[in-house]
Design an enzyme around this catalytic site. Structure first.
Site, PDB file in Angstrom:
ATOM      1  N   GLU A  17      -9.862  -4.245   2.425  1.00  0.00           N
ATOM      2  CA  GLU A  17      -9.905  -3.037   3.040  1.00  0.00           C
ATOM      3  C   GLU A  17      -9.721  -2.049   2.113  1.00  0.00           C
ATOM      4  OE1 GLU A  17      -6.250  -2.048   4.867  1.00  0.00           O
ATOM      5  OE2 GLU A  17      -5.699  -4.229   4.019  1.00  0.00           O
ATOM      6  N   LYS A  54      -8.610   1.155  -0.329  1.00  0.00           N
ATOM      7  CA  LYS A  54      -7.272   1.754  -0.877  1.00  0.00           C
ATOM      8  C   LYS A  54      -7.476   3.403  -0.419  1.00  0.00           C
ATOM      9  CE  LYS A  54      -3.805   1.377  -4.504  1.00  0.00           C
ATOM     10  NZ  LYS A  54      -3.644   2.895  -4.454  1.00  0.00           N
ATOM     11  N   ASP A  65      -6.737   6.969  -0.565  1.00  0.00           N
ATOM     12  CA  ASP A  65      -5.944   7.853  -1.513  1.00  0.00           C
ATOM     13  C   ASP A  65      -5.362   8.911  -0.847  1.00  0.00           C
ATOM     14  OD1 ASP A  65      -5.044   8.598  -4.059  1.00  0.00           O
ATOM     15  OD2 ASP A  65      -6.966   9.599  -4.808  1.00  0.00           O
ATOM     16  N   TYR A 112      -1.731   0.236   8.073  1.00  0.00           N
ATOM     17  CA  TYR A 112      -2.081  -0.858   7.381  1.00  0.00           C
ATOM     18  C   TYR A 112      -1.079  -1.881   7.095  1.00  0.00           C
ATOM     19  CZ  TYR A 112      -1.100   1.635   3.473  1.00  0.00           C
ATOM     20  OH  TYR A 112      -0.555   2.776   2.584  1.00  0.00           O
ATOM     21  N   LYS A 128      -9.238  -1.800  -8.282  1.00  0.00           N
ATOM     22  CA  LYS A 128      -9.480  -0.236  -8.233  1.00  0.00           C
ATOM     23  C   LYS A 128     -11.230   0.092  -8.464  1.00  0.00           C
ATOM     24  CE  LYS A 128      -6.406   2.491  -8.536  1.00  0.00           C
ATOM     25  NZ  LYS A 128      -5.159   2.766  -9.183  1.00  0.00           N
ATOM     26  N   CYS A 157       5.844  12.244 -40.935  1.00  0.00           N
ATOM     27  CA  CYS A 157       5.900  12.932 -39.807  1.00  0.00           C
ATOM     28  C   CYS A 157       5.647  14.492 -39.768  1.00  0.00           C
ATOM     29  CB  CYS A 157       7.466  12.430 -39.178  1.00  0.00           C
ATOM     30  SG  CYS A 157       7.902  13.407 -37.812  1.00  0.00           S
ATOM     31  N   CYS A 206       9.277  16.002 -39.034  1.00  0.00           N
ATOM     32  CA  CYS A 206      10.656  16.166 -40.112  1.00  0.00           C
ATOM     33  C   CYS A 206      10.133  15.875 -41.530  1.00  0.00           C
ATOM     34  CB  CYS A 206      11.604  14.983 -39.492  1.00  0.00           C
ATOM     35  SG  CYS A 206      11.209  13.438 -39.688  1.00  0.00           S
ATOM     36  N   CYS A 252       7.472   7.426 -37.244  1.00  0.00           N
ATOM     37  CA  CYS A 252       8.364   8.465 -38.155  1.00  0.00           C
ATOM     38  C   CYS A 252       9.552   7.463 -38.485  1.00  0.00           C
ATOM     39  CB  CYS A 252       8.481   9.607 -37.446  1.00  0.00           C
ATOM     40  SG  CYS A 252      10.169  10.466 -37.961  1.00  0.00           S
ATOM     41  N   CYS A 294      15.280  13.083 -37.169  1.00  0.00           N
ATOM     42  CA  CYS A 294      13.897  13.744 -36.680  1.00  0.00           C
ATOM     43  C   CYS A 294      14.116  14.426 -35.401  1.00  0.00           C
ATOM     44  CB  CYS A 294      12.669  12.544 -36.503  1.00  0.00           C
ATOM     45  SG  CYS A 294      11.255  13.280 -35.942  1.00  0.00           S
TER      46      CYS A 294
HETATM   47  S1  IVH Z   1      -0.734  -2.139   1.497  1.00  0.00           S
HETATM   48  C1  IVH Z   1       3.490  -4.191   0.347  1.00  0.00           C
HETATM   49  N1  IVH Z   1      -2.831  -1.216   2.093  1.00  0.00           N
HETATM   50  O1  IVH Z   1      -1.406   2.063  -2.350  1.00  0.00           O
HETATM   51  C2  IVH Z   1       2.274  -3.359   0.019  1.00  0.00           C
HETATM   52  N2  IVH Z   1      -1.642   0.188   0.570  1.00  0.00           N
HETATM   53  O2  IVH Z   1      -0.330   1.042  -4.804  1.00  0.00           O
HETATM   54  C3  IVH Z   1       1.823  -2.534   1.008  1.00  0.00           C
HETATM   55  N3  IVH Z   1      -2.367   2.298  -0.005  1.00  0.00           N
HETATM   56  O3  IVH Z   1       1.921   2.671  -1.720  1.00  0.00           O
HETATM   57  C4  IVH Z   1       0.882  -1.416   0.714  1.00  0.00           C
HETATM   58  N4  IVH Z   1      -4.315   1.979   1.127  1.00  0.00           N
HETATM   59  O4  IVH Z   1       0.372   3.952  -0.279  1.00  0.00           O
HETATM   60  C5  IVH Z   1      -1.991  -0.987   1.307  1.00  0.00           C
HETATM   61  N5  IVH Z   1      -5.004  -0.438   2.733  1.00  0.00           N
HETATM   62  C6  IVH Z   1      -3.811  -0.284   1.924  1.00  0.00           C
HETATM   63  C7  IVH Z   1      -3.625   0.878   1.272  1.00  0.00           C
HETATM   64  C8  IVH Z   1      -2.572   1.052   0.493  1.00  0.00           C
HETATM   65  C9  IVH Z   1      -3.472   2.779   0.149  1.00  0.00           C
HETATM   66  C10 IVH Z   1      -1.371   2.782  -1.006  1.00  0.00           C
HETATM   67  C11 IVH Z   1      -0.042   2.860  -0.533  1.00  0.00           C
HETATM   68  C12 IVH Z   1       0.888   1.906  -1.591  1.00  0.00           C
HETATM   69  C13 IVH Z   1      -0.024   2.121  -2.646  1.00  0.00           C
HETATM   70  C14 IVH Z   1       0.139   0.999  -3.620  1.00  0.00           C
END
Ligand code: IVH
Length: 716
Positions: free
Chosen positions: A124, A126, A128, A235, A323, A429, A432, A453, A459
């Protein structure tokens, strides 16, 4: 219908203002407090407008408690803290197809499964935004909290109640207690509209939707939040009294049934190839989505397998975030400066002509080290397309990924001006003047990539950086002692003011009181109130959590996570220091125990032991301990665990679980898992084929058991 303002008599106006003041105050309280507001925003605004209109006609009647006198009607100075019933964890990141393959392979390996026993994953976007935990009791929304440090977040319930997409109540059939977790975000279109409005009003515009969402949520006045049109995707979950499904996918479907928005691009998939295809697909759709995403999250679908996989220190083994590649832009290097850090590392920084990358203005980029500037990687390989060196005057490609410091990716050779020169990395450095050297790695015999250094405590840069780290947010968190103040106290030649090492912070007040001459409050930039606040802030930290104390010491390679592991493993500062001194020969029980802590590798272990070999460090800490009391570490929640605090060793071939799984399970129950048997071992779990460790355990009279007995002990 109320009387037209124009036709009010002065008596009527006075009575009306009194009524409005009460009515508005009552609605403010309802709005900010636990209850839901009883009138709409429009009705509320009408009350305020009427109040303003009457006051405009009868300024002499403006009341002491008039709603127009306090803007925003903030109920408290800050948000209260909420301790999460289950910690809110983060995700490990993966950046390439190979990383994803490794992740999937590690799941199979951990569970001891063969590739033909297929494991399903969900994939799914991620989102932001900001993670949020929303708690329902008896199907009513009771609290909403930000992630915070994962253990404790901020109570933003009033603000979350303004988000229309989040249900205030859950339907019959939902569990009695449930914490629904997900991401609060601002749609790109709403962000653009808001910025257009800000611009039209001649106000400062916002940087990006994520920061704007965060800012909108951290408003003490929930009305501001309400005006910002925040959205939500569910989620995940925290505490839950009754699991409505046994899969990740099923849980999210339930959230949807209960009225939460869930992401439509979530899929359940059975192979790495399918997962990667979905990643590509989401990547293609990314520009057309009305919300920012920065990757794709993969999770093991079966909740039973999730439970078996468990967690590392801050992230689950059953999930990873794949990512998207970072965003890039072209700009010019105007200078290369050297910064000297806390550990003496000389870090070159490229000063850039300001450029926007992914919506954020970038003016500096790290150049890491001398080799990086030359175009050489950590293992001696050529980096960047052609391995070109970076020079002042070059046009470069700059990349920014998430919150990390921008990097220079490559040089555009066609645009290199005439007459540029190779950058000469300093051998002294710049702060220093001590020699700056590249150490030799003992193991590989190769030169370390970092130039350091050798000035150590003499320093100024190292000493002040050390102090800045010590007072920083995740260490001692001393408000009022920022970069500027640390520099000021450090530079001072006055014994009543000087702070050269951490213990000096805690003797400052006494030295001030003893000195009739130099009073801090008379020095520009301080003043009576701020001095009192500063001393209060310092005094508040005389008791401090052990992990913060360890982190604050600034030991190389010891970040927050490692500090937490150490605090939890050793319990008290005294035990920790004694063990580190005992580990000095880099062998023996104390050394082995340190290396056995999951999450601590040899480089880190060495750095800690080396730190305690330096008499000056030990001396400063002992002065510090005269002022500050680190508290005993809290143990993980293991109430009722029969093995809490016990040291366990696994040996032989295990049949019921893999070695990693056994270790993780034991640690989650508060046990320490060691690799070798010593007199400190409490239990040896021996599978078939156990050899010398079993003999040694018997010799030492250590309790031994087989896998079944172990499982019976820990309750299956
Ligand atoms: S699962 C135990 N699902 O990413 C893990 N996180 O880097 C629970 N985030 O703190 C997180 N979309 O804020 C999950 N589809 C998604 C997400 C997601 C964004 C964020 C969330 C988390 C961070 C982790």
């Amino acid at each position: 219908m109320s009387t037209e303002v124009d036709s009010l008599t002065i008596e009527e106006a006075a009575a009306e203002l009194e009524r409005l003041a009460k009515e508005i105050a009552r609605n403010d309280a309802l709005y900010h407090g636990k209850d839901a507001p009883v009138i709409s925003d429009a009705e509320y605004d009408a009350l305020k407008r009427r109040n303003d209109a009457i006051e405009a006609r009868f300024p002499e009647l403006i009341r002491e408690d008039s709603p127009s006198r306090h803007v925003g009607a903030a109920p408290s100075a800050t948000f209260s803290a909420v301790v999460h019933a289950r910690p809110m964890l983060s995700l490990d990141n993966t950046f390439s197809q190979e990383d994803v393959q490794d992740f999937v392979a590690s799941v199979y390996r951990f569970l001891g499964r063969l590739p033909d026993q297929s494991i399903a994953f969900t994939a799914e976007p991620k989102i932001d935004g900001l993670s949020m935990s929303i708690r329902y009791e008896n199907r009513k929304l009771v609290t909403a909290a930000t992630r915070g440090d994962g253990t404790t977040g901020e109570n933003v319930t009033a603000n979350i109640r303004t988000i229309k997409e989040i249900p205030q109540t859950l339907p019959a059939g939902a569990p009695d207690i449930v914490e629904v977790r997900g991401e609060v975000y601002m749609a790109k279109s709403d962000f653009l509209a808001l910025n257009a409005q800000m611009e039209a009003e001649g106000k400062q515009i916002y940087v990006n939707p994520r920061n704007t969402a965060a800012g909108s949520l951290r408003q003490l006045d929930a009305k501001v939040t309400a005006s910002r049109k925040l959205k939500f995707f569910a989620y995940a979950w925290g505490e839950i009294s009754d699991m409505p499904s046994d899969t990740q996918f099923g849980m999210v479907e339930k959230f949807q049934d209960w009225g939460f928005p869930v992401n439509p691009l979530m899929k359940r998939l059975n192979s790495v190839a399918d997962i990667l295809a979905h990643y590509d697909d989401i990547g293609l759709k990314r520009p057309d989505l009305d919300y920012d995403i920065d990757g794709v999250v993969y999770k093991v679908d079966s909740l039973e397998l999730q439970a078996r996989l468990g967690f590392r220190s801050r992230s689950p083994r059953w999930a990873t975030a794949h990512k998207f590649p970072a965003e890039q832009a072209f700009t010019k290097v105007t200078a290369i400066d050297i910064q000297v850090g806390r550990t003496g590392a000389l870090t070159p920084v490229a000063r850039l002509e300001p450029i926007t990358v992914g919506g954020v203005v970038v003016t500096n980029a790290t150049l890491h080290n001398a080799d990086y500037i030359e175009g050489i990687g950590n293992s001696g390989e050529r980096i960047r397309e052609e391995g070109h060196d970076i020079r002042i005057g070059d046009t470069v490609i700059v990349q920014r990924a998430g919150d990390v410091i921008p990097q220079v990716l490559d040089v555009v050779m066609e645009r290199r001006p005439e007459g540029t020169e190779r950058y000469k990395f300093p051998t002294k450095c710049p702060v220093c003047g001590s020699h700056a050297v590249r150490e030799k790695n003992e193991k590989t015999g190769k030169l370390d990539s970092v130039t350091r250094c050798t000035g150590g405590f003499i320093c100024r840069a190292q000493a002040t950086e050390h102090l800045k780290h010590f007072v920083s947010r995740n260490a001692f968190d001393i408000e009022g002692l920022g970069t500027k103040q640390v520099d000021f106290f450090f530079e001072s030649e006055d014994p009543a003011l000087q702070i050269r090492t951490a213990p000096d912070i805690f003797t400052l007040k006494a030295r001030q009181e003893a000195s009739p001459l130099t009073k801090l409050e008379n020095i520009e930039g301080f003043g009576k109130v701020s001095v009192r606040k500063l001393f209060d802030a310092i005094d508040e930290r005389r008791q401090i959590a052990l992990h913060r104390f360890i982190y604050a010491l600034g030991i190389r390679h010891v970040g927050e996570t490692t500090a937490k592991l150490l605090a939890r493993s050793y319990g008290t500062y005294e035990a920790f220091e004694a063990a580190m001194k005992e580990a000095a020969p880099l062998s023996g029980d104390a050394w082995n125990d340190l290396n056995d802590i999951e999450g601590i590798g040899e480089i880190v272990a060495r750095a800690i032991v080396e730190f305690y070999k330096e008499p000056r460090n030990v001396e400063v800490i002992s002065r510090l301990l005269a002022e500050v009391k680190p508290q005993e570490a809290e143990q993980p929640v293991t109430s009722g665990s029969p093995v809490v605090g016990k040291t366990v060793v696994f040996t032989g071939s295990l049949e019921k679980f893999t070695r990693d799984e056994a270790k993780a399970r034991a640690e989650s129950l508060g046990a320490k898992v060691a690799g070798s048997v010593s007199k400190k071992t409490d239990i040896l779990v021996a599978g078939p084929g156990a050899g010398s460790k079993l003999d040694k355990a018997r010799e030492l009279g250590v309790q031994t058991m087989d896998e079944d007995e172990w499982l019976a002990l820990i309750g299956g």
